[in-house]
Scaffold this motif. Structure first.
Motif: not given
Length: 160
Positions: A48, A60, A62, A95, A153, A156-157, A160
């Motif tokens: 990330m 985000p 990647i 993403l 995820l 990442v969530q 974000g």
């Protein structure tokens, strides 16, 4: 979804990571952006790279090269961010995915796509929908919903 599940002609966006060509279903691609400043977020996984501001939304970003065990993406004139939709349970996440370069949009018939190779028992290749054949080369067709684990995820969530 596997290569056997592909029963109709599908359009794919092809892009390069290192010297390999990959593809994503265009239905999952929102847009392609020029490489822009990415804000690093502390204590996130190496793959990330950070977040970008996309019209007021935090997205985000990647680095698929890192996720796939390659060296980090180097910024060049062709480096871009592919904005994709990823399904997580009943939610759609947005993403950004770094690519060395975007190639083209191609159509592939089901008969042009073979099943993903099974490479030993320790490697997870579920994220590869199939191997497409186009212009005498193989293209790895990715399943954007299976590239990342649910745990990744969620991480990442949260950013974000």
């Amino acid at each position: 979804m596997s290569a056997a599940d592909i029963i109709e002609t599908v359009q794919y966006l092809t892009f390069k990571l290192d010297e390999e060509v990959f593809a994503l279903d265009v239905a999952k691609v929102r847009e392609i952006l020029e490489y822009t400043g990415i804000t690093k977020v502390p204590q996130t996984p190496d793959f990330m790279r950070g977040v970008i501001n996309l019209r007021g939304s935090v997205v985000p970003v990647i680095d698929l090269r890192l996720k796939f065990g390659m060296s980090a993406t180097e910024r060049t004139v062709n480096t871009c961010i592919i904005v994709v939709e990823v399904e997580l349970e009943d939610e759609t996440l947005i993403l950004g995915v770094l690519a060395d370069s975007v190639q083209e949009v191609i159509e592939m018939e089901p008969e042009q796509i073979e099943a993903a190779p099974h490479i030993g028992t320790h490697l997870n290749t579920d994220f590869i929908k199939g191997m497409g054949k186009h212009d005498n080369r193989f293209i790895m067709i990715l399943d954007s919903d299976k590239i990342f684990t649910d745990e990744e995820l969620y991480t990442v969530q949260d950013v974000g």
